[in-house]
Design a protein around this motif. Structure first.
Motif, PDB file in Angstrom:
ATOM      1  N   PHE A 162      -8.096 -12.134 -37.978  1.00 42.60           N
ATOM      2  CA  PHE A 162      -9.514 -11.843 -38.182  1.00 42.60           C
ATOM      3  C   PHE A 162      -9.767 -10.472 -38.806  1.00 42.60           C
ATOM      4  CE2 PHE A 162      -8.636 -10.214 -33.928  1.00 42.60           C
ATOM      5  CZ  PHE A 162      -9.314  -9.000 -33.894  1.00 42.60           C
ATOM      6  N   GLY A 163      -8.721  -9.679 -39.070  1.00 36.39           N
ATOM      7  CA  GLY A 163      -8.947  -8.379 -39.686  1.00 36.39           C
ATOM      8  C   GLY A 163      -7.659  -7.634 -39.942  1.00 36.39           C
ATOM      9  N   LEU A 292     -15.287 -14.644 -33.733  1.00 35.49           N
ATOM     10  CA  LEU A 292     -14.227 -13.732 -34.166  1.00 35.49           C
ATOM     11  C   LEU A 292     -13.924 -13.916 -35.646  1.00 35.49           C
ATOM     12  CD1 LEU A 292     -12.403 -11.620 -32.743  1.00 35.49           C
ATOM     13  CD2 LEU A 292     -10.690 -13.433 -32.472  1.00 35.49           C
ATOM     14  N   MET A 293     -13.892 -15.165 -36.104  1.00 35.91           N
ATOM     15  CA  MET A 293     -13.609 -15.433 -37.506  1.00 35.91           C
ATOM     16  C   MET A 293     -14.761 -14.976 -38.403  1.00 35.91           C
ATOM     17  SD  MET A 293     -10.580 -16.640 -37.536  1.00 35.91           S
ATOM     18  CE  MET A 293     -10.317 -15.552 -36.122  1.00 35.91           C
ATOM     19  N   ARG A 294     -15.988 -15.088 -37.918  1.00 39.80           N
ATOM     20  CA  ARG A 294     -17.146 -14.712 -38.724  1.00 39.80           C
ATOM     21  C   ARG A 294     -17.387 -13.208 -38.743  1.00 39.80           C
ATOM     22  NH1 ARG A 294     -21.626 -15.763 -36.604  1.00 39.80           N
ATOM     23  NH2 ARG A 294     -21.001 -16.717 -34.619  1.00 39.80           N
ATOM     24  N   LYS A 295     -17.236 -12.568 -37.577  1.00 37.82           N
ATOM     25  CA  LYS A 295     -17.711 -11.200 -37.450  1.00 37.82           C
ATOM     26  C   LYS A 295     -16.683 -10.216 -36.893  1.00 37.82           C
ATOM     27  CE  LYS A 295     -22.581 -12.476 -36.811  1.00 37.82           C
ATOM     28  NZ  LYS A 295     -23.791 -12.298 -35.960  1.00 37.82           N
ATOM     29  N   GLY A 296     -15.511 -10.689 -36.507  1.00 36.46           N
ATOM     30  CA  GLY A 296     -14.537  -9.817 -35.853  1.00 36.46           C
ATOM     31  C   GLY A 296     -14.196  -8.574 -36.645  1.00 36.46           C
ATOM     32  N   ALA A 297     -13.997  -8.725 -37.960  1.00 32.77           N
ATOM     33  CA  ALA A 297     -13.609  -7.582 -38.789  1.00 32.77           C
ATOM     34  C   ALA A 297     -14.679  -6.500 -38.824  1.00 32.77           C
ATOM     35  CB  ALA A 297     -13.293  -8.063 -40.198  1.00 32.77           C
ATOM     36  N   MET A 298     -15.932  -6.873 -38.584  1.00 36.94           N
ATOM     37  CA  MET A 298     -17.026  -5.904 -38.618  1.00 36.94           C
ATOM     38  C   MET A 298     -16.898  -4.848 -37.524  1.00 36.94           C
ATOM     39  SD  MET A 298     -20.173  -8.587 -39.173  1.00 36.94           S
ATOM     40  CE  MET A 298     -21.337  -7.338 -38.616  1.00 36.94           C
ATOM     41  N   TYR A 299     -16.199  -5.184 -36.442  1.00 35.78           N
ATOM     42  CA  TYR A 299     -16.142  -4.290 -35.281  1.00 35.78           C
ATOM     43  C   TYR A 299     -14.847  -3.501 -35.203  1.00 35.78           C
ATOM     44  CZ  TYR A 299     -20.319  -6.806 -34.202  1.00 35.78           C
ATOM     45  OH  TYR A 299     -21.584  -7.331 -34.302  1.00 35.78           O
ATOM     46  N   LEU A 300     -14.006  -3.622 -36.238  1.00 35.74           N
ATOM     47  CA  LEU A 300     -12.830  -2.764 -36.319  1.00 35.74           C
ATOM     48  C   LEU A 300     -13.280  -1.359 -36.712  1.00 35.74           C
ATOM     49  CD1 LEU A 300     -10.378  -5.182 -38.147  1.00 35.74           C
ATOM     50  CD2 LEU A 300     -10.428  -4.621 -35.709  1.00 35.74           C
ATOM     51  N   PRO A 301     -12.617  -0.317 -36.237  1.00 31.63           N
ATOM     52  CA  PRO A 301     -13.033   1.061 -36.554  1.00 31.63           C
ATOM     53  C   PRO A 301     -13.072   1.318 -38.051  1.00 31.63           C
ATOM     54  CG  PRO A 301     -11.429   1.065 -34.778  1.00 31.63           C
ATOM     55  CD  PRO A 301     -11.480  -0.344 -35.302  1.00 31.63           C
ATOM     56  N   LEU A 302     -14.083   2.082 -38.485  1.00 31.04           N
ATOM     57  CA  LEU A 302     -14.176   2.493 -39.882  1.00 31.04           C
ATOM     58  C   LEU A 302     -13.168   3.608 -40.136  1.00 31.04           C
ATOM     59  CD1 LEU A 302     -18.057   2.535 -40.245  1.00 31.04           C
ATOM     60  CD2 LEU A 302     -16.471   0.767 -41.012  1.00 31.04           C
ATOM     61  N   LEU A 303     -12.257   3.391 -41.066  1.00 26.25           N
ATOM     62  CA  LEU A 303     -11.151   4.325 -41.246  1.00 26.25           C
ATOM     63  C   LEU A 303     -11.479   5.473 -42.196  1.00 26.25           C
ATOM     64  CD1 LEU A 303      -8.241   1.756 -41.371  1.00 26.25           C
ATOM     65  CD2 LEU A 303      -9.112   3.038 -39.419  1.00 26.25           C
ATOM     66  N   GLY A 304     -12.374   5.225 -43.144  1.00 29.39           N
ATOM     67  CA  GLY A 304     -12.778   6.315 -44.033  1.00 29.39           C
ATOM     68  C   GLY A 304     -11.607   6.917 -44.789  1.00 29.39           C
ATOM     69  N   LYS A 305     -11.704   8.225 -45.064  1.00 29.74           N
ATOM     70  CA  LYS A 305     -10.665   8.934 -45.822  1.00 29.74           C
ATOM     71  C   LYS A 305      -9.677   9.578 -44.850  1.00 29.74           C
ATOM     72  CE  LYS A 305     -13.690   9.862 -49.755  1.00 29.74           C
ATOM     73  NZ  LYS A 305     -14.347  10.895 -50.576  1.00 29.74           N
ATOM     74  N   LEU A 306      -8.615   8.849 -44.559  1.00 30.38           N
ATOM     75  CA  LEU A 306      -7.630   9.361 -43.602  1.00 30.38           C
ATOM     76  C   LEU A 306      -6.578  10.243 -44.262  1.00 30.38           C
ATOM     77  CD1 LEU A 306      -7.051   6.420 -41.122  1.00 30.38           C
ATOM     78  CD2 LEU A 306      -8.638   8.326 -41.008  1.00 30.38           C
ATOM     79  N   TYR A 307      -6.609  10.353 -45.579  1.00 31.79           N
ATOM     80  CA  TYR A 307      -5.717  11.273 -46.282  1.00 31.79           C
ATOM     81  C   TYR A 307      -6.592  12.364 -46.904  1.00 31.79           C
ATOM     82  CZ  TYR A 307      -2.200   7.575 -45.917  1.00 31.79           C
ATOM     83  OH  TYR A 307      -1.336   6.623 -45.451  1.00 31.79           O
ATOM     84  N   PRO A 308      -6.956  13.389 -46.124  1.00 32.10           N
ATOM     85  CA  PRO A 308      -7.921  14.390 -46.594  1.00 32.10           C
ATOM     86  C   PRO A 308      -7.528  15.069 -47.896  1.00 32.10           C
ATOM     87  CG  PRO A 308      -7.451  14.646 -44.247  1.00 32.10           C
ATOM     88  CD  PRO A 308      -6.463  13.676 -44.778  1.00 32.10           C
TER      89      PRO A 308
END
Length: 316
Positions: A162-163, A292-308
Protein backbone atom coordinates in the motif's frame (compact mmCIF):
# COMPACT_ATOMS: atom_id res chain seq x y z
CA UNK A 1 -16.43 -35.93 21.05
CA UNK A 2 -20.19 -35.46 20.85
CA UNK A 3 -20.32 -34.11 24.38
CA UNK A 4 -17.68 -31.45 23.77
CA UNK A 5 -19.01 -27.96 24.52
CA UNK A 6 -17.77 -24.39 24.38
CA UNK A 7 -17.63 -24.47 28.18
CA UNK A 8 -15.08 -27.28 28.02
CA UNK A 9 -12.95 -25.35 25.54
CA UNK A 10 -13.20 -22.16 27.59
CA UNK A 11 -12.02 -24.12 30.63
CA UNK A 12 -8.98 -25.45 28.77
CA UNK A 13 -8.12 -21.96 27.53
CA UNK A 14 -8.44 -20.50 31.01
CA UNK A 15 -6.25 -23.19 32.57
CA UNK A 16 -3.53 -22.64 29.96
CA UNK A 17 -3.71 -18.89 30.47
CA UNK A 18 -3.80 -18.97 34.28
CA UNK A 19 -1.55 -21.95 34.83
CA UNK A 20 -3.65 -23.23 37.72
CA UNK A 21 -7.20 -24.43 38.31
CA UNK A 22 -7.88 -21.70 40.86
CA UNK A 23 -6.75 -18.97 38.44
CA UNK A 24 -8.90 -20.44 35.69
CA UNK A 25 -11.88 -20.57 38.04
CA UNK A 26 -11.45 -16.90 38.94
CA UNK A 27 -11.25 -15.94 35.27
CA UNK A 28 -14.37 -17.92 34.40
CA UNK A 29 -16.36 -16.89 37.46
CA UNK A 30 -16.66 -20.50 38.60
CA UNK A 31 -15.53 -22.51 41.58
CA UNK A 32 -12.31 -24.56 41.31
CA UNK A 33 -14.25 -27.85 41.71
CA UNK A 34 -16.50 -26.87 38.78
CA UNK A 35 -13.50 -26.30 36.53
CA UNK A 36 -11.91 -29.55 37.72
CA UNK A 37 -15.10 -31.42 36.85
CA UNK A 38 -15.20 -29.90 33.35
CA UNK A 39 -11.59 -30.86 32.76
CA UNK A 40 -12.11 -34.40 34.07
CA UNK A 41 -15.19 -34.86 31.86
CA UNK A 42 -13.26 -33.73 28.80
CA UNK A 43 -10.24 -35.94 29.51
CA UNK A 44 -12.52 -38.95 30.07
CA UNK A 45 -14.35 -38.17 26.84
CA UNK A 46 -11.20 -38.19 24.70
CA UNK A 47 -9.19 -40.70 26.70
CA UNK A 48 -6.12 -38.47 26.98
CA UNK A 49 -4.63 -36.14 29.58
CA UNK A 50 -4.80 -32.52 28.51
CA UNK A 51 -2.43 -31.29 31.21
CA UNK A 52 0.58 -32.48 33.15
CA UNK A 53 0.07 -31.68 36.82
CA UNK A 54 3.34 -30.26 38.12
CA UNK A 55 4.46 -28.36 41.19
CA UNK A 56 4.69 -25.25 39.00
CA UNK A 57 1.12 -25.59 37.79
CA UNK A 58 -0.77 -27.11 34.88
CA UNK A 59 1.24 -27.59 31.71
CA UNK A 60 -0.68 -28.46 28.52
CA UNK A 61 0.14 -31.73 26.77
CA UNK A 62 0.16 -32.04 22.99
CA UNK A 63 -3.53 -32.87 23.17
CA UNK A 64 -4.13 -29.84 25.39
CA UNK A 65 -2.41 -27.54 22.92
CA UNK A 66 -4.53 -28.99 20.11
CA UNK A 67 -7.67 -28.13 22.08
CA UNK A 68 -6.40 -24.59 22.71
CA UNK A 69 -5.80 -24.08 18.99
CA UNK A 70 -9.29 -25.38 18.23
CA UNK A 71 -10.75 -23.00 20.80
CA UNK A 72 -8.93 -20.08 19.18
CA UNK A 73 -10.28 -21.00 15.74
CA UNK A 74 -13.81 -21.31 17.08
CA UNK A 75 -13.55 -17.95 18.87
CA UNK A 76 -12.36 -16.40 15.62
CA UNK A 77 -15.20 -17.93 13.63
CA UNK A 78 -17.80 -16.78 16.16
CA UNK A 79 -16.44 -13.24 16.04
CA UNK A 80 -16.50 -13.32 12.26
CA UNK A 81 -20.07 -14.65 12.32
CA UNK A 82 -21.08 -11.67 14.42
CA UNK A 83 -19.40 -9.34 11.89
CA UNK A 84 -21.15 -11.09 9.00
CA UNK A 85 -24.55 -10.84 10.66
CA UNK A 86 -23.95 -7.11 11.17
CA UNK A 87 -23.03 -6.81 7.50
CA UNK A 88 -26.22 -8.62 6.45
CA UNK A 89 -28.17 -6.19 8.61
CA UNK A 90 -26.51 -3.38 6.69
CA UNK A 91 -24.44 -2.22 9.63
CA UNK A 92 -20.89 -0.97 9.16
CA UNK A 93 -19.90 -2.68 12.35
CA UNK A 94 -17.61 -5.37 13.66
CA UNK A 95 -14.19 -5.53 15.27
CA UNK A 96 -10.64 -5.49 13.99
CA UNK A 97 -7.35 -6.27 15.73
CA UNK A 98 -4.51 -4.46 13.96
CA UNK A 99 -0.94 -5.59 14.55
CA UNK A 100 1.98 -3.42 13.48
CA UNK A 101 5.74 -3.84 13.59
CA UNK A 102 7.44 -1.20 15.72
CA UNK A 103 8.72 0.73 12.70
CA UNK A 104 5.12 1.27 11.58
CA UNK A 105 4.11 2.90 14.86
CA UNK A 106 5.21 6.24 13.38
CA UNK A 107 2.21 6.27 11.06
CA UNK A 108 -0.18 3.50 12.17
CA UNK A 109 -2.07 5.61 14.78
CA UNK A 110 -2.84 8.33 12.20
CA UNK A 111 -3.99 5.74 9.67
CA UNK A 112 -6.07 4.00 12.34
CA UNK A 113 -7.68 7.29 13.44
CA UNK A 114 -8.65 8.11 9.85
CA UNK A 115 -10.18 4.67 9.38
CA UNK A 116 -12.17 4.91 12.63
CA UNK A 117 -13.45 8.34 11.63
CA UNK A 118 -14.74 6.91 8.36
CA UNK A 119 -16.08 3.71 9.97
CA UNK A 120 -16.95 4.67 13.58
CA UNK A 121 -18.90 1.48 14.28
CA UNK A 122 -15.92 -0.80 13.72
CA UNK A 123 -14.18 -1.40 17.02
CA UNK A 124 -10.39 -1.44 16.64
CA UNK A 125 -7.47 -2.53 18.81
CA UNK A 126 -3.82 -1.81 18.07
CA UNK A 127 -0.97 -4.16 19.01
CA UNK A 128 2.61 -2.94 18.46
CA UNK A 129 5.61 -5.26 18.65
CA UNK A 130 8.88 -6.12 17.00
CA UNK A 131 8.84 -8.34 13.94
CA UNK A 132 9.04 -11.61 15.88
CA UNK A 133 6.27 -10.58 18.29
CA UNK A 134 4.02 -9.42 15.44
CA UNK A 135 4.52 -12.66 13.51
CA UNK A 136 3.74 -14.63 16.69
CA UNK A 137 0.51 -12.64 17.11
CA UNK A 138 -0.43 -13.49 13.52
CA UNK A 139 0.38 -17.18 14.11
CA UNK A 140 -1.70 -17.27 17.28
CA UNK A 141 -4.70 -15.53 15.70
CA UNK A 142 -4.25 -12.62 18.13
CA UNK A 143 -4.45 -10.09 15.27
CA UNK A 144 -6.52 -9.91 12.09
CA UNK A 145 -4.38 -7.65 9.91
CA UNK A 146 -0.69 -6.80 10.20
CA UNK A 147 1.23 -3.83 8.81
CA UNK A 148 4.82 -4.81 8.06
CA UNK A 149 7.62 -4.15 5.61
CA UNK A 150 8.48 -7.73 4.72
CA UNK A 151 5.68 -10.32 4.68
CA UNK A 152 6.41 -13.35 6.82
CA UNK A 153 6.97 -16.80 5.34
CA UNK A 154 6.29 -18.54 8.66
CA UNK A 155 2.56 -18.78 7.95
CA UNK A 156 0.60 -18.63 4.67
CA UNK A 157 -0.46 -15.02 4.13
CA UNK A 158 -2.16 -12.64 1.73
CA UNK A 159 0.02 -9.55 1.39
CA UNK A 160 -0.99 -6.31 -0.34
CA UNK A 161 1.42 -3.42 -0.86
CA UNK A 162 0.00 0.00 0.00
CA UNK A 163 2.98 2.38 0.01
CA UNK A 164 6.71 2.90 -0.44
CA UNK A 165 9.08 2.17 2.44
CA UNK A 166 12.53 3.72 1.85
CA UNK A 167 15.47 2.65 4.03
CA UNK A 168 18.41 5.01 4.57
CA UNK A 169 21.65 5.40 6.52
CA UNK A 170 21.70 8.19 9.12
CA UNK A 171 24.48 9.87 11.10
CA UNK A 172 24.91 12.84 13.45
CA UNK A 173 25.25 16.22 11.65
CA UNK A 174 28.95 16.52 12.51
CA UNK A 175 29.89 13.12 11.06
CA UNK A 176 32.85 13.27 8.61
CA UNK A 177 30.71 11.75 5.86
CA UNK A 178 27.77 14.12 6.36
CA UNK A 179 28.71 16.31 3.38
CA UNK A 180 30.28 13.63 1.18
CA UNK A 181 28.41 12.70 -2.00
CA UNK A 182 28.01 9.20 -3.46
CA UNK A 183 29.70 7.33 -0.62
CA UNK A 184 30.67 3.86 -1.81
CA UNK A 185 29.35 0.69 -0.23
CA UNK A 186 32.91 -0.30 0.67
CA UNK A 187 33.52 3.01 2.45
CA UNK A 188 30.30 3.00 4.43
CA UNK A 189 30.99 -0.60 5.45
CA UNK A 190 34.00 0.65 7.44
CA UNK A 191 31.72 2.57 9.83
CA UNK A 192 30.37 1.36 13.18
CA UNK A 193 26.70 0.47 12.79
CA UNK A 194 23.90 0.39 15.34
CA UNK A 195 21.43 -2.33 14.36
CA UNK A 196 18.15 -3.97 15.33
CA UNK A 197 17.73 -7.51 16.64
CA UNK A 198 18.16 -10.57 14.37
CA UNK A 199 15.12 -11.13 12.16
CA UNK A 200 14.03 -7.49 11.98
CA UNK A 201 13.14 -6.23 8.51
CA UNK A 202 15.73 -3.44 8.45
CA UNK A 203 18.50 -5.76 9.63
CA UNK A 204 17.67 -8.30 6.93
CA UNK A 205 17.84 -5.54 4.31
CA UNK A 206 21.22 -4.35 5.65
CA UNK A 207 22.56 -7.90 5.55
CA UNK A 208 21.51 -8.15 1.92
CA UNK A 209 23.12 -4.78 1.15
CA UNK A 210 26.47 -5.85 2.66
CA UNK A 211 26.33 -9.46 1.43
CA UNK A 212 28.87 -8.75 -1.35
CA UNK A 213 31.50 -7.53 1.12
CA UNK A 214 33.37 -10.55 2.55
CA UNK A 215 32.96 -10.97 6.30
CA UNK A 216 30.98 -7.75 6.84
CA UNK A 217 27.72 -9.37 7.97
CA UNK A 218 29.59 -11.61 10.43
CA UNK A 219 30.03 -8.60 12.71
CA UNK A 220 27.28 -6.26 11.60
CA UNK A 221 27.29 -3.90 14.57
CA UNK A 222 25.94 -3.19 18.05
CA UNK A 223 22.40 -4.47 18.61
CA UNK A 224 19.75 -2.23 20.11
CA UNK A 225 16.15 -3.05 20.88
CA UNK A 226 14.21 -0.22 19.29
CA UNK A 227 14.35 2.48 16.64
CA UNK A 228 14.09 5.16 19.32
CA UNK A 229 17.16 3.82 21.14
CA UNK A 230 19.07 3.63 17.87
CA UNK A 231 18.20 7.23 16.97
CA UNK A 232 19.30 8.50 20.37
CA UNK A 233 22.55 6.53 20.12
CA UNK A 234 23.30 7.94 16.66
CA UNK A 235 22.65 11.49 17.91
CA UNK A 236 25.03 10.77 20.80
CA UNK A 237 27.78 9.84 18.35
CA UNK A 238 27.91 6.09 19.07
CA UNK A 239 27.71 5.12 15.41
CA UNK A 240 25.55 5.32 12.31
CA UNK A 241 22.40 3.37 11.52
CA UNK A 242 20.48 1.84 8.65
CA UNK A 243 16.87 2.67 9.39
CA UNK A 244 13.44 3.32 7.92
CA UNK A 245 13.16 6.85 6.55
CA UNK A 246 9.68 6.96 8.05
CA UNK A 247 11.17 6.87 11.56
CA UNK A 248 13.62 9.77 11.19
CA UNK A 249 11.85 12.47 9.17
CA UNK A 250 11.32 14.70 12.23
CA UNK A 251 14.92 14.37 13.49
CA UNK A 252 16.28 15.28 10.06
CA UNK A 253 13.97 18.29 9.84
CA UNK A 254 15.13 19.44 13.28
CA UNK A 255 18.80 19.05 12.27
CA UNK A 256 19.56 16.29 14.78
CA UNK A 257 20.29 13.64 12.14
CA UNK A 258 21.46 13.67 8.54
CA UNK A 259 20.89 11.10 5.83
CA UNK A 260 24.18 9.99 4.28
CA UNK A 261 24.36 10.04 0.50
CA UNK A 262 25.37 6.41 -0.03
CA UNK A 263 25.49 4.87 -3.49
CA UNK A 264 22.55 2.51 -3.94
CA UNK A 265 20.53 4.26 -1.24
CA UNK A 266 17.78 4.63 -0.35
CA UNK A 267 16.76 1.00 -0.61
CA UNK A 268 13.17 1.01 -1.78
CA UNK A 269 10.91 -1.46 -0.02
CA UNK A 270 7.15 -1.42 0.43
CA UNK A 271 4.67 -1.48 3.27
CA UNK A 272 2.23 -4.38 3.22
CA UNK A 273 -1.12 -5.16 4.75
CA UNK A 274 -0.93 -8.83 5.69
CA UNK A 275 -3.65 -11.34 6.59
CA UNK A 276 -3.52 -15.09 7.09
CA UNK A 277 -4.38 -16.93 3.87
CA UNK A 278 -5.92 -19.86 5.73
CA UNK A 279 -8.78 -17.94 7.35
CA UNK A 280 -11.94 -16.33 6.06
CA UNK A 281 -11.94 -12.56 5.66
CA UNK A 282 -14.51 -10.82 7.84
CA UNK A 283 -16.41 -7.74 6.60
CA UNK A 284 -14.37 -5.56 8.98
CA UNK A 285 -11.11 -6.99 7.63
CA UNK A 286 -12.24 -6.45 4.04
CA UNK A 287 -13.33 -2.88 4.81
CA UNK A 288 -9.93 -2.09 6.35
CA UNK A 289 -8.09 -3.72 3.44
CA UNK A 290 -10.04 -1.64 0.93
CA UNK A 291 -9.33 1.52 2.96
CA UNK A 292 -5.64 0.64 3.12
CA UNK A 293 -5.44 0.20 -0.65
CA UNK A 294 -7.28 3.48 -1.30
CA UNK A 295 -5.77 5.75 1.32
CA UNK A 296 -2.96 3.98 3.19
CA UNK A 297 -0.14 5.78 1.37
CA UNK A 298 -1.62 9.14 2.37
CA UNK A 299 -0.77 8.51 6.03
CA UNK A 300 2.88 7.60 5.55
CA UNK A 301 5.22 10.33 6.90
CA UNK A 302 6.11 13.14 4.50
CA UNK A 303 9.82 12.73 3.86
CA UNK A 304 10.58 16.06 2.20
CA UNK A 305 14.23 16.93 1.54
CA UNK A 306 16.18 14.42 3.59
CA UNK A 307 19.45 15.25 1.83
CA UNK A 308 19.89 18.90 2.92
CA UNK A 309 23.15 19.48 1.07
CA UNK A 310 21.65 18.53 -2.28
CA UNK A 311 18.03 19.49 -1.71
CA UNK A 312 17.17 15.98 -2.83
CA UNK A 313 14.24 14.08 -1.36
CA UNK A 314 14.39 10.38 -0.59
CA UNK A 315 13.91 8.33 -3.71
CA UNK A 316 15.08 10.99 -6.17
Amino acid sequence: MRNLTLKHLRAVQAIVSGGKIVNAANALGLSPPAVTIQLRQLEEEIGLALFDRTTDGMRPTAAGLAFVETARVIDERLRMLEDQVDAIKGLRAGSLRLGVVSTAKYFAPRLMAAFMKEYPDIDMRLLIGNRAETIANLKNHDVDVVLMGRPTKDVPVRASAFGDHPLVIVAPPDHPLATVRDISKERIAEEDFLIREPGSGTRISLEIFFSEIPGRIDDLGVEMGSNETIKQAVMAGLGIAFISAHTIAAEVEWGRLVVLDVAGMPIRRQWFGVMRADRAVSPAMQTFHDFLMRKGAMYLPLLGKLYPETGRAVGQ
